[in-house]
Write a protein that holds these residues in place. Structure first.
Motif: not given
Length: 154
Positions: A84-92, A121-131, A133-137
């Motif tokens: 599964q893909p993750f965009d690691h730039d999220f943390w920057e 919707y759940m998948v959309g939240m996953f994608q927001s966070y993991f791919t 670069l959007r803060d799910p909180s």
């Protein structure tokens, strides 16, 4: 033999229940997504019940450095293990809340409004966070995902 197995199934009739315990900020839940969807394709007679949340309760304060380090490492391991893909730039760019309650509430709100769109919707939240670069909180992420999955953000 049980009554359920003695008679033919009616179309759409569930023969069992698959309980899925998930959280939109759980990286293993994101990693498990393709497997869950495969199970649902191969066993459409199972009814899925999603039990939401439970990853991290607590204060609505930004994640401490130690938690960020732990999660960043987990993302690499899960990406390698599952593909599964993750965009690691999220943390920057972001420091989400250490609690996952707001993200879970957003999914529960989607379920309440239209149970048939809960998984989208759940998948959309996953994608927001993991791919994406959007803060799910954050509320703006919840509303963006709502619009993307066909809900009226108002």
């Amino acid at each position: 033999m049980s009554e359920t197995l003695d008679k033919p199934l009616m179309p759409g009739e569930a023969v069992g229940t698959l309980y899925y315990f998930g959280d939109p900020m759980c990286s293993w839940c994101w990693g498990f997504k393709p497997t869950l969807e495969q199970v649902e394709r191969e066993y459409p007679e199972l009814r899925r019940v999603t039990v939401m949340g439970g990853l991290r309760r607590g204060e609505e304060t930004p994640m401490p450095d130690e938690l960020v380090t732990l999660i960043r490492g987990a993302w690499h391991r899960i990406e390698e293990a599952t593909g599964q893909p993750f965009d690691h730039d999220f943390w920057e760019l972001h420091r989400p809340l250490q609690t996952t309650v707001p993200a879970c509430r957003a999914v529960v709100a989607a379920r309440t409004l239209d149970p048939s769109r809960e998984w989208a919707y759940m998948v959309g939240m996953f994608q927001s966070y993991f791919t994406k670069l959007r803060d799910p909180s954050r509320r703006e992420t919840h509303l963006a995902v709502a619009e993307e999955t066909g809900f009226d953000p108002a």
